[in-house]
Write a protein that holds these residues in place. Structure first.
Motif, PDB file in Angstrom:
ATOM      1  N   GLU A 232      96.697  63.961  46.012  1.00 52.27           N
ATOM      2  CA  GLU A 232      97.678  64.342  44.988  1.00 52.27           C
ATOM      3  C   GLU A 232      98.573  65.413  45.581  1.00 52.27           C
ATOM      4  OE1 GLU A 232      96.133  65.008  40.873  1.00 52.27           O
ATOM      5  OE2 GLU A 232      94.188  64.649  41.809  1.00 52.27           O
ATOM      6  N   VAL A 233      99.850  65.110  45.724  1.00 53.12           N
ATOM      7  CA  VAL A 233     100.804  66.112  46.187  1.00 53.12           C
ATOM      8  C   VAL A 233     101.086  67.067  45.026  1.00 53.12           C
ATOM      9  CG1 VAL A 233     103.131  66.522  47.039  1.00 53.12           C
ATOM     10  CG2 VAL A 233     101.813  64.556  47.883  1.00 53.12           C
ATOM     11  N   LEU A 234     100.759  68.315  45.229  1.00 58.81           N
ATOM     12  CA  LEU A 234     100.967  69.333  44.182  1.00 58.81           C
ATOM     13  C   LEU A 234     102.319  70.015  44.301  1.00 58.81           C
ATOM     14  CD1 LEU A 234      97.417  71.003  44.239  1.00 58.81           C
ATOM     15  CD2 LEU A 234      98.227  69.087  42.831  1.00 58.81           C
ATOM     16  N   GLU A 235     102.827  70.178  45.518  1.00 62.70           N
ATOM     17  CA  GLU A 235     104.104  70.868  45.715  1.00 62.70           C
ATOM     18  C   GLU A 235     104.672  70.477  47.077  1.00 62.70           C
ATOM     19  OE1 GLU A 235     105.763  75.498  45.962  1.00 62.70           O
ATOM     20  OE2 GLU A 235     103.713  75.067  45.289  1.00 62.70           O
ATOM     21  N   TRP A 236     105.983  70.145  47.070  1.00 62.99           N
ATOM     22  CA  TRP A 236     106.621  69.776  48.321  1.00 62.99           C
ATOM     23  C   TRP A 236     106.858  71.010  49.174  1.00 62.99           C
ATOM     24  CZ3 TRP A 236     106.180  65.106  49.675  1.00 62.99           C
ATOM     25  CH2 TRP A 236     106.356  64.033  48.796  1.00 62.99           C
ATOM     26  N   GLY A 237     106.695  70.815  50.503  1.00 61.92           N
ATOM     27  CA  GLY A 237     107.012  71.863  51.454  1.00 61.92           C
ATOM     28  C   GLY A 237     108.487  71.824  51.832  1.00 61.92           C
ATOM     29  N   SER A 238     108.924  72.840  52.561  1.00 65.64           N
ATOM     30  CA  SER A 238     110.338  72.934  52.957  1.00 65.64           C
ATOM     31  C   SER A 238     110.517  72.808  54.473  1.00 65.64           C
ATOM     32  CB  SER A 238     110.920  74.270  52.488  1.00 65.64           C
ATOM     33  OG  SER A 238     110.160  75.360  53.026  1.00 65.64           O
ATOM     34  N   GLY A 239     109.456  72.375  55.170  1.00 63.35           N
ATOM     35  CA  GLY A 239     109.529  72.285  56.625  1.00 63.35           C
ATOM     36  C   GLY A 239     110.039  70.929  57.108  1.00 63.35           C
ATOM     37  N   ARG A 240     109.881  70.724  58.389  1.00 66.04           N
ATOM     38  CA  ARG A 240     110.354  69.496  59.026  1.00 66.04           C
ATOM     39  C   ARG A 240     109.468  68.313  58.681  1.00 66.04           C
ATOM     40  NH1 ARG A 240     109.438  69.688  64.230  1.00 66.04           N
ATOM     41  NH2 ARG A 240     108.081  71.516  64.133  1.00 66.04           N
ATOM     42  N   VAL A 241     110.034  67.105  58.826  1.00 64.70           N
ATOM     43  CA  VAL A 241     109.312  65.852  58.581  1.00 64.70           C
ATOM     44  C   VAL A 241     109.243  65.098  59.926  1.00 64.70           C
ATOM     45  CG1 VAL A 241     109.293  63.660  57.335  1.00 64.70           C
ATOM     46  CG2 VAL A 241     110.080  65.753  56.192  1.00 64.70           C
ATOM     47  N   PHE A 242     108.051  64.531  60.232  1.00 71.54           N
ATOM     48  CA  PHE A 242     107.869  63.844  61.510  1.00 71.54           C
ATOM     49  C   PHE A 242     108.551  62.468  61.502  1.00 71.54           C
ATOM     50  CE2 PHE A 242     105.042  61.331  64.458  1.00 71.54           C
ATOM     51  CZ  PHE A 242     105.535  61.913  65.606  1.00 71.54           C
ATOM     52  N   ARG A 243     108.316  61.635  60.505  1.00 73.11           N
ATOM     53  CA  ARG A 243     108.938  60.314  60.390  1.00 73.11           C
ATOM     54  C   ARG A 243     109.316  60.069  58.934  1.00 73.11           C
ATOM     55  NH1 ARG A 243     104.509  58.481  63.483  1.00 73.11           N
ATOM     56  NH2 ARG A 243     103.662  57.392  61.671  1.00 73.11           N
ATOM     57  N   ARG A 244     110.377  59.257  58.731  1.00 72.42           N
ATOM     58  CA  ARG A 244     110.818  58.915  57.393  1.00 72.42           C
ATOM     59  C   ARG A 244     110.643  57.432  57.094  1.00 72.42           C
ATOM     60  NH1 ARG A 244     113.370  63.192  55.009  1.00 72.42           N
ATOM     61  NH2 ARG A 244     114.053  64.860  56.407  1.00 72.42           N
ATOM     62  N   SER A 245     109.971  56.759  57.944  1.00 65.59           N
ATOM     63  CA  SER A 245     109.660  55.340  57.712  1.00 65.59           C
ATOM     64  C   SER A 245     108.483  54.972  58.597  1.00 65.59           C
ATOM     65  CB  SER A 245     110.872  54.442  58.025  1.00 65.59           C
ATOM     66  OG  SER A 245     111.216  54.561  59.403  1.00 65.59           O
ATOM     67  N   GLY A 246     107.882  53.808  58.297  1.00 62.83           N
ATOM     68  CA  GLY A 246     106.746  53.361  59.085  1.00 62.83           C
ATOM     69  C   GLY A 246     105.642  52.855  58.182  1.00 62.83           C
ATOM     70  N   THR A 247     104.518  52.502  58.789  1.00 64.21           N
ATOM     71  CA  THR A 247     103.378  51.991  58.042  1.00 64.21           C
ATOM     72  C   THR A 247     102.830  53.067  57.107  1.00 64.21           C
ATOM     73  OG1 THR A 247     102.827  50.567  59.929  1.00 64.21           O
ATOM     74  CG2 THR A 247     101.126  50.918  58.275  1.00 64.21           C
ATOM     75  N   GLY A 248     102.689  52.696  55.875  1.00 66.47           N
ATOM     76  CA  GLY A 248     102.129  53.630  54.895  1.00 66.47           C
ATOM     77  C   GLY A 248     103.129  54.623  54.299  1.00 66.47           C
TER      78      GLY A 248
END
Length: 256
Positions: A232-248
């Motif tokens: 359960e995601v409780l709160e989004w972070g403000s940092g970098r994201v590794f990938r924005r697409s892919g399996t899962g």
């Protein structure tokens, strides 16, 4: 006694006197008998004539009390008559009070008129404070995913590895996540990236979570393990994201 008095009279008068005396005695006897029968003692005429009767003075009229003397009207005082107070005269149009009431008020000065007009003119409405905006974004993602475990000396966030460290290929750094396994829940933060694409795809349910070995050991009792967990995601972070697409990716965003 009557007979003795009659003997001194002439014969004709003596007989008449005797007859009259007998009649008077008989009448007196009859009256005495009736009075005795009624319980009264009536003296004989002779006794009544000889006994002096006391003279009873007439009763004096009662003296009026002081209050009655003051309240009772004297014979010379005429009887009081009820008088109705005259009706109060209502002031007419020419009376001073009505004139004072109907007197026109003094004309307002120009300064007073300007002040009254300024107070009557509505000013610009002050803006009401706007309510604090509520952050209503899309529903935070949750679901069932495969979780693996890892332990690295350094993380992508620059923080040292710790119990609460979680790695994810799709969530930004700093995201707060709740992990539940068989009724036990822990809280972790995304501080690293992973697993790799091939590692995510090799599981029937994509492995979009990589838990620290300490957290995995706390949940399952084994440091290195692969299990299905509820996230359960409780709160989004403000940092970098590794990938924005892919399996899962859809699973990580709560779209599957």
């Amino acid at each position: 006694m009557i007979k003795r008095a009659c003997l001194a009279l002439p014969p004709a008068l003596a007989c008449t006197a005797i007859v009259i005396g007998a009649a008077m005695q008989h009448d007196a006897g009859s009256r005495r008998t009736m009075t005795q029968a009624a319980g009264l003692a009536v003296p004989s005429p002779a006794h009544r004539a000889l006994t002096p009767q006391p003279v009873t003075p007439p009763p004096a009229p009662p003296r009026p009390s002081a209050a009655a003397a003051f309240a009772a009207p004297s014979p010379d005082t005429p009887p009081a008559t009820a008088t109705t107070p005259p009706p109060t005269a209502q002031p007419g149009p020419s009376s001073p009070s009505s004139a004072a009431t109907a007197a026109p008020s003094p004309e307002p000065t120009p300064a007073a008129s300007a002040e009254r007009a300024a107070s009557a003119t509505p000013g610009p409405e002050s803006p009401s404070p706007s309510p604090t905006p509520t952050r209503t974004g899309p529903k935070l993602p949750s679901g069932i995913a495969t979780a693996t475990s890892f332990w690295d000396a350094q993380t992508a966030s620059g923080k040292p590895m710790r119990y609460q460290t979680i790695a994810s290929p799709y969530w930004p750094l700093g995201t707060k996540v709740k992990i539940t396994y068989r009724g036990k829940s822990v809280i972790g933060f995304v501080e690293d990236f992973g697993p790799a694409e091939w590692a995510v795809a090799q599981h029937r349910v994509p492995a979009i979570l990589d838990l620290s070995e300490l957290m995995m050991a706390d949940l399952t009792g084994v440091r290195s393990n692969v299990v299905l967990v509820r996230f359960e995601v409780l709160e989004w972070g403000s940092g970098r994201v590794f990938r924005r697409s892919g399996t899962g990716h859809d699973l990580a965003m709560g779209r599957s």
